[in-house]
Design an enzyme around this catalytic site. Structure first.
Site: not given
Length: 311
Positions: A89, A91, A237
């Site tokens: 991920c 972020h 994203c």
């Protein structure tokens, strides 16, 4: 006995990350992928307690702080959300690094973070923004056609940026913050169409992220990203931007080292560039996170929703 889970919340470009500092059971000393599998198989209710209502939100990404395998790494982390577990991920990594600094664990500089899909390199800058050197990203397939229920045929690229994405530029949708309901419905239908058609990433990998792109007056592009579980990404994203760069590189539309400014549907921005690598590219994503809360989640034994409202 009451359970206590210590958390620190942050947000990266509007997208929240909940770092779990303590309170989860031991997952052993394996790799982050092995520990993720133990968490999913034996202790999944801790994920639902942290992320689902009444203590969490569909929008939130969780990040379990783990001791790394390598002594050279600053931390290990396992990412999860309302529908399950994430390999990587972008972020969330930015949020984790910013939070580690808040905890006094790291200072500005280069740090290695272990994830279930590999070790990423993150730089905490003096202004507390964070650059993440992601895992290898690549385009798996170009202009893949899928019949989308209620919308007709759609073409998009399949790319890996740490998660699997279906990226669409020609979609006929207005990518704006006041059009999220329509964007969500369209992207959900695309994901349903991919599933019905058996279209996957490499080795049968599930394409669980849908990304729509549009022109932007101030930046190189504006995007809408539908994440697993039907929540949309408030940030641009990180893994999705990595997948986008892989497609741009494959098409010869972006040279190595050139900065690409990717805006989200709400207007937050990541700066991204890449280096060429065997089999794809290595993207670097830069953004900022802000701290929002420190708390202890309490789970009483007799609370019927102590482990989340599970549908």
């Amino acid at each position: 006995m009451m359970k206590r889970i210590q958390i620190i919340d942050s947000h990266t470009g509007g997208e929240p990350t909940r770092l779990v500092v303590s309170g989860f059971p031991s997952l052993g000393n394996g790799t982050m992928a092995e520990r993720r599998d133990v968490l999913a198989r034996e202790h999944n209710r801790y994920r639902t307690a942290c992320i689902l209502e009444p203590r969490g939100s569909d929008v939130m990404v969780g990040a379990l702080l783990c001791e790394p395998v390598s002594p050279e790494a600053a931390a290990g982390v396992i990412f999860f959300n309302n529908s399950g577990y994430l390999g990587m991920c972008g972020h969330g990594t930015i949020g984790v690094v910013r939070t580690l600094h808040h905890m006094g664990r790291i200072e500005p500089g280069v740090h290695r973070i272990e994830t279930p899909v590999g070790t990423v390199e993150a730089t905490l800058h003096d202004d507390l923004s964070v650059s993440v050197r992601n895992v290898l990203a690549y385009r798996h397939a170009k202009a893949v056609a899928v019949d989308v229920p209620g919308y007709g045929p759609v073409k998009g690229d399949i790319a890996w940026g740490g998660n699997w994405f279906f990226l669409i530029s020609d979609h006929g949708q207005r990518v704006a913050g006041d059009n999220v309901a329509a964007l969500t419905a369209y992207s959900s239908a695309v994901r349903e169409g991919l599933e019905r058609a058996g279209i996957t990433g490499a080795n049968g990998g599930e394409i669980d992220h849908i990304e729509l792109f549009a022109d932007d007056a101030e930046h190189d592009s504006r995007s809408f990203v539908l994440c697993p579980g039907h929540a949309y990404d408030r940030s641009p994203c990180g893994t999705g931007t990595s997948a986008k760069l892989a497609c741009l590189a494959a098409d010869g539309k972006l040279e190595p080292g050139v900065v690409w400014r990717q805006a989200s549907v709400i207007g937050s921005v990541f700066q991204a560039s890449y280096a060429q690598a065997d089999g794809g590219i290595v993207p670097t994503i830069r953004g900022s996170a802000h701290l929002s809360a420190e708390a202890t989640l309490l789970i009483e034994e007799d609370d019927p929703f102590g482990w989340g409202i599970v549908s």
